[in-house]
Design a protein around this motif. Structure first.
Motif, PDB file in Angstrom:
ATOM      1  N   LEU A 119      -1.854  47.518  42.922  1.00 23.44           N
ATOM      2  CA  LEU A 119      -3.358  47.515  42.706  1.00 23.44           C
ATOM      3  C   LEU A 119      -3.898  46.679  44.151  1.00 23.44           C
ATOM      4  O   LEU A 119      -4.780  47.158  44.797  1.00 23.44           O
ATOM      5  CB  LEU A 119      -4.174  46.755  41.639  1.00 23.44           C
ATOM      6  CG  LEU A 119      -5.442  46.715  41.341  1.00 23.44           C
ATOM      7  CD1 LEU A 119      -6.189  48.150  41.374  1.00 23.44           C
ATOM      8  CD2 LEU A 119      -5.996  45.695  40.446  1.00 23.44           C
ATOM      9  N   ALA A 120      -3.450  45.263  44.251  1.00 19.32           N
ATOM     10  CA  ALA A 120      -3.908  44.474  45.277  1.00 19.32           C
ATOM     11  C   ALA A 120      -3.573  45.264  46.515  1.00 19.32           C
ATOM     12  O   ALA A 120      -4.073  45.005  47.595  1.00 19.32           O
ATOM     13  CB  ALA A 120      -3.080  42.995  45.159  1.00 19.32           C
ATOM     14  N   LYS A 121      -2.400  45.935  46.667  1.00 22.01           N
ATOM     15  CA  LYS A 121      -1.701  46.719  47.757  1.00 22.01           C
ATOM     16  C   LYS A 121      -2.669  47.618  48.226  1.00 22.01           C
ATOM     17  O   LYS A 121      -3.141  47.748  49.442  1.00 22.01           O
ATOM     18  CB  LYS A 121      -0.513  47.204  47.710  1.00 22.01           C
ATOM     19  CG  LYS A 121       0.462  46.777  48.688  1.00 22.01           C
ATOM     20  CD  LYS A 121       1.668  47.650  48.184  1.00 22.01           C
ATOM     21  CE  LYS A 121       2.825  47.742  49.144  1.00 22.01           C
ATOM     22  NZ  LYS A 121       4.062  48.465  48.179  1.00 22.01           N
ATOM     23  N   SER A 122      -3.291  48.428  47.450  1.00 20.40           N
ATOM     24  CA  SER A 122      -4.128  49.610  47.725  1.00 20.40           C
ATOM     25  C   SER A 122      -5.550  49.037  48.199  1.00 20.40           C
ATOM     26  O   SER A 122      -6.265  49.561  48.714  1.00 20.40           O
ATOM     27  CB  SER A 122      -4.332  50.146  46.268  1.00 20.40           C
ATOM     28  OG  SER A 122      -5.158  49.485  45.320  1.00 20.40           O
ATOM     29  N   LYS A 123      -5.556  47.897  47.959  1.00 20.42           N
ATOM     30  CA  LYS A 123      -6.965  47.097  48.323  1.00 20.42           C
ATOM     31  C   LYS A 123      -6.938  46.259  49.791  1.00 20.42           C
ATOM     32  O   LYS A 123      -7.889  45.732  50.180  1.00 20.42           O
ATOM     33  CB  LYS A 123      -7.870  46.563  47.454  1.00 20.42           C
ATOM     34  CG  LYS A 123      -7.468  46.798  45.937  1.00 20.42           C
ATOM     35  CD  LYS A 123      -9.150  46.581  45.535  1.00 20.42           C
ATOM     36  CE  LYS A 123      -9.351  47.195  43.853  1.00 20.42           C
ATOM     37  NZ  LYS A 123     -10.339  47.743  43.812  1.00 20.42           N
ATOM     38  N   GLY A 124      -5.647  46.535  50.456  1.00 20.78           N
ATOM     39  CA  GLY A 124      -5.509  45.937  51.639  1.00 20.78           C
ATOM     40  C   GLY A 124      -4.862  44.485  51.536  1.00 20.78           C
ATOM     41  O   GLY A 124      -4.749  43.851  52.910  1.00 20.78           O
ATOM     42  N   ALA A 125      -4.656  43.911  50.473  1.00 19.96           N
ATOM     43  CA  ALA A 125      -4.062  42.397  50.443  1.00 19.96           C
ATOM     44  C   ALA A 125      -2.699  42.236  50.739  1.00 19.96           C
ATOM     45  O   ALA A 125      -2.048  43.501  50.799  1.00 19.96           O
ATOM     46  CB  ALA A 125      -4.416  41.784  49.045  1.00 19.96           C
ATOM     47  N   THR A 126      -2.228  41.239  51.360  1.00 18.54           N
ATOM     48  CA  THR A 126      -0.975  40.997  51.781  1.00 18.54           C
ATOM     49  C   THR A 126      -0.052  40.657  50.388  1.00 18.54           C
ATOM     50  O   THR A 126      -0.821  39.538  49.845  1.00 18.54           O
ATOM     51  CB  THR A 126      -0.517  40.068  52.708  1.00 18.54           C
ATOM     52  OG1 THR A 126      -1.665  40.239  53.822  1.00 18.54           O
ATOM     53  CG2 THR A 126       0.847  39.603  53.284  1.00 18.54           C
ATOM     54  N   ILE A 127       0.821  41.332  50.103  1.00 19.31           N
ATOM     55  CA  ILE A 127       1.792  40.564  48.860  1.00 19.31           C
ATOM     56  C   ILE A 127       2.983  40.055  49.193  1.00 19.31           C
ATOM     57  O   ILE A 127       3.768  40.564  49.920  1.00 19.31           O
ATOM     58  CB  ILE A 127       2.001  41.835  47.967  1.00 19.31           C
ATOM     59  CG1 ILE A 127       0.734  43.014  48.044  1.00 19.31           C
ATOM     60  CG2 ILE A 127       2.298  41.448  46.483  1.00 19.31           C
ATOM     61  CD1 ILE A 127      -0.502  42.575  47.305  1.00 19.31           C
ATOM     62  N   PHE A 128       3.097  39.011  48.789  1.00 18.62           N
ATOM     63  CA  PHE A 128       4.407  37.927  48.984  1.00 18.62           C
ATOM     64  C   PHE A 128       4.991  37.724  47.439  1.00 18.62           C
ATOM     65  O   PHE A 128       4.441  37.531  46.495  1.00 18.62           O
ATOM     66  CB  PHE A 128       4.085  36.610  49.418  1.00 18.62           C
ATOM     67  CG  PHE A 128       5.368  35.799  50.137  1.00 18.62           C
ATOM     68  CD1 PHE A 128       5.730  36.073  51.388  1.00 18.62           C
ATOM     69  CD2 PHE A 128       5.935  35.010  49.202  1.00 18.62           C
ATOM     70  CE1 PHE A 128       6.859  35.128  51.781  1.00 18.62           C
ATOM     71  CE2 PHE A 128       6.873  34.288  49.635  1.00 18.62           C
ATOM     72  CZ  PHE A 128       7.320  34.516  50.993  1.00 18.62           C
ATOM     73  N   GLY A 129       6.180  38.121  47.474  1.00 17.37           N
ATOM     74  CA  GLY A 129       7.085  37.919  46.381  1.00 17.37           C
ATOM     75  C   GLY A 129       7.829  36.795  45.871  1.00 17.37           C
ATOM     76  O   GLY A 129       8.629  36.412  47.227  1.00 17.37           O
ATOM     77  N   VAL A 130       7.885  36.269  44.757  1.00 13.47           N
ATOM     78  CA  VAL A 130       8.854  35.203  44.641  1.00 13.47           C
ATOM     79  C   VAL A 130       9.665  35.801  43.349  1.00 13.47           C
ATOM     80  O   VAL A 130       9.391  35.695  41.977  1.00 13.47           O
ATOM     81  CB  VAL A 130       8.297  33.695  44.246  1.00 13.47           C
ATOM     82  CG1 VAL A 130       9.012  32.798  43.914  1.00 13.47           C
ATOM     83  CG2 VAL A 130       7.470  33.382  45.477  1.00 13.47           C
ATOM     84  N   CYS A 131      10.851  36.336  43.635  1.00  8.45           N
ATOM     85  CA  CYS A 131      11.609  36.707  42.720  1.00  8.45           C
ATOM     86  C   CYS A 131      12.946  36.151  42.513  1.00  8.45           C
ATOM     87  O   CYS A 131      13.332  35.788  43.539  1.00  8.45           O
ATOM     88  CB  CYS A 131      11.970  38.065  43.054  1.00  8.45           C
ATOM     89  SG  CYS A 131      10.284  39.288  42.821  1.00  8.45           S
ATOM     90  N   ASN A 132      13.514  36.624  41.518  1.00  7.85           N
ATOM     91  CA  ASN A 132      15.166  35.845  41.433  1.00  7.85           C
ATOM     92  C   ASN A 132      16.131  36.930  41.669  1.00  7.85           C
ATOM     93  O   ASN A 132      17.137  36.946  42.144  1.00  7.85           O
ATOM     94  CB  ASN A 132      15.272  35.261  39.999  1.00  7.85           C
ATOM     95  CG  ASN A 132      16.661  34.234  40.158  1.00  7.85           C
ATOM     96  OD1 ASN A 132      17.024  33.761  40.942  1.00  7.85           O
ATOM     97  ND2 ASN A 132      17.364  34.503  38.927  1.00  7.85           N
ATOM     98  N   VAL A 133      15.870  38.099  40.958  1.00  6.55           N
ATOM     99  CA  VAL A 133      16.694  39.160  40.970  1.00  6.55           C
ATOM    100  C   VAL A 133      16.547  40.189  42.353  1.00  6.55           C
ATOM    101  O   VAL A 133      15.522  40.801  42.725  1.00  6.55           O
ATOM    102  CB  VAL A 133      16.637  40.319  39.728  1.00  6.55           C
ATOM    103  CG1 VAL A 133      17.596  41.569  39.971  1.00  6.55           C
ATOM    104  CG2 VAL A 133      16.968  39.580  38.636  1.00  6.55           C
ATOM    105  N   VAL A 134      17.729  40.028  43.102  1.00  6.45           N
ATOM    106  CA  VAL A 134      17.662  40.694  44.430  1.00  6.45           C
ATOM    107  C   VAL A 134      17.610  42.139  44.471  1.00  6.45           C
ATOM    108  O   VAL A 134      18.283  42.859  43.741  1.00  6.45           O
ATOM    109  CB  VAL A 134      18.960  40.420  45.285  1.00  6.45           C
ATOM    110  CG1 VAL A 134      19.205  40.897  46.682  1.00  6.45           C
ATOM    111  CG2 VAL A 134      19.120  38.689  45.258  1.00  6.45           C
ATOM    112  N   GLY A 135      16.691  42.541  45.015  1.00  4.96           N
ATOM    113  CA  GLY A 135      16.588  43.935  45.293  1.00  4.96           C
ATOM    114  C   GLY A 135      15.856  44.657  44.132  1.00  4.96           C
ATOM    115  O   GLY A 135      15.677  45.930  43.910  1.00  4.96           O
ATOM    116  N   SER A 136      15.296  43.626  43.377  1.00  7.23           N
ATOM    117  CA  SER A 136      14.486  44.350  42.030  1.00  7.23           C
ATOM    118  C   SER A 136      13.197  45.251  42.759  1.00  7.23           C
ATOM    119  O   SER A 136      12.790  45.182  43.620  1.00  7.23           O
ATOM    120  CB  SER A 136      14.170  43.095  41.121  1.00  7.23           C
ATOM    121  OG  SER A 136      13.273  42.251  42.097  1.00  7.23           O
ATOM    122  N   SER A 137      12.634  45.874  41.824  1.00  5.88           N
ATOM    123  CA  SER A 137      11.338  46.442  41.856  1.00  5.88           C
ATOM    124  C   SER A 137      10.308  45.970  42.574  1.00  5.88           C
ATOM    125  O   SER A 137       9.568  46.345  43.641  1.00  5.88           O
ATOM    126  CB  SER A 137      10.775  47.319  40.532  1.00  5.88           C
ATOM    127  OG  SER A 137      11.683  48.016  40.012  1.00  5.88           O
TER     128      SER A 137
END
Ligand code: M6R
Length: 366
Positions: A119-137
């Motif tokens: 949703l945020a991406k579709s509105k033009g925001a920049t998205i930064f992920g903090v994930c543990n599982v590498v290559g996850s969705s």
């Protein structure tokens, strides 16, 4: 594969000195004042100039987001909102290209968090992920990100992923504050060297295990628990309560300590254990008065305090003394005894610690 431990959860709790160090390895070099987060490099400009940071996540990851709100606002002076992904995605949020979104997820597969990102991406925001599982969705759906490098977390109750998330977010906040000039060079250097000591302080905190077992034995049959903290320890109170609920099935609530008088204080009687996180920080005196209020109503007090504390000792039924650190880094240490407490209570109650009823490790349905 449990490395000699009875449960994955216990193994993962005990792994934290190493998982936090792994998370900082190659990124933090305090001696030379270096802090490098590879994923951030190309987006540093956007991050630095963001009008607002929106953090979105679920469960424990959302608690890590709350800690980050305090960190980013204190060090970088950028306004932060922390949103449950499930609420954010359905309320037509005001979000656009000037927002920097941080999505936090251990599994990287949480359906609500993923939908919030889209949703945020579709509105033009920049998205930064903090994930543990590498290559996850989620790692794939974000523009950039930093992995937490905590290693596989098998226990349903999140422990080492939480402290690794906070470690990444702390490094991000320090870097951002330094780049923006809201954090002076000398203070920045001081914070970096303190951050480097955290793994050994967590190691020391883990040694309190036997004492915590005694406390667990004493309160394992309680029907309710209250967890209270202020400032950086408010999210820790929420996290302590969530840990207890999910694996021991005891009803627990976490609250900012000052909110107690607006309702929860009515619950206090001689049957009610109240866990206070009362470390020596800017809200210490106020938490001490909250402890007095509970004591006056005969509540049972378990207090997590800073080593050498001499005041709370005389008020509490049990104290748990943890190593001192910078106020902003306390959650990394104060959460440890709360993880242990929930673990031991659950084991004593015969619960399936690693796979509690009704819960899944990754919640891939909304
Ligand atoms: O994989 P995620 O970090 O996105 O998971 C979010 C929550 O489902 C998770 O933190 C949950 O609350 C844990 N079981 C808490 O211990």
């Amino acid at each position: 594969e449990k490395g000699g431990y009875d449960h994955f959860m216990l193994k993962e709790i005990n792994e934290q000195p190493r998982s936090i160090a792994d998370c900082m390895r190659g990124r933090l070099d305090a001696k030379n004042g270096r802090l490098v987060l590879g994923g951030l490099r190309d987006y540093m400009n956007k991050f630095q100039n963001a009008k607002r940071i929106i953090i979105t996540a679920c469960g424990t990851s959302w608690h890590a987001g709350l800690v980050a709100e305090y960190l980013f606002e204190e060090f970088a002076r950028i306004p932060v909102e922390v949103e449950y992904a499930s609420e954010f995605r359905y309320r037509n949020p005001v979000v656009g290209p000037e927002d920097f979104i941080i999505a936090i997820s251990q599994s990287g597969e949480t359906a609500d968090t993923l939908a919030a990102i889209e949703l945020a991406k579709s509105k033009g925001a920049t998205i930064f992920g903090v994930c543990n599982v590498v290559g996850s969705s989620i790692a794939r759906a974000t523009h950039a990100g930093s992995y937490t490098h905590a290693g596989p977390e098998i226990g349903v109750a999140s422990t080492k992923a939480f402290t690794a998330q906070i470690s990444v977010l702390t490094m991000m906040a320090l870097k951002l504050g330094y780049q923006r000039g809201t954090l002076s060079e000398s203070r920045y250097m001081q914070l970096l060297s303190e951050l480097e000591t955290i793994p050994s302080k967590v190691e020391r905190a883990l040694k309190l295990n036997d004492k915590i077992q005694v406390i667990a034995e004493k309160y394992k049959d309680s029907r309710n628990f209250l967890y209270l903290g202020r400032g950086y320890n408010f999210p820790v109170a929420l996290e302590g309560a969530l840990k207890l609920k999910e694996i021991s099935y005891i009803h627990a609530e976490g609250y900012p300590a000052a909110e107690m008088k607006h309702g929860p204080i009515a619950l206090i009687d001689e049957e009610m254990p109240v866990v206070f996180i009362a470390t020596k920080d800017s809200s210490y005196e106020k938490v001490v008065s909250n402890i007095q209020e509970v004591k006056a109503r005969k509540g049972k007090i378990i207090a997590v305090v800073t080593e050498g504390d001499d005041t709370v000792k005389h008020m509490a039924d049990y104290i748990i003394e943890i190593p001192d650190t910078e106020e902003a880094f306390v959650p990394l240490i104060s959460v440890i005894p709360l993880q242990q407490l929930s673990y031991h209570i659950a084991v004593m109650r015969g619960c399936n610690v690693d796979q509690p009823r009704n819960l899944a490790k990754s919640v891939t349905v909304e």
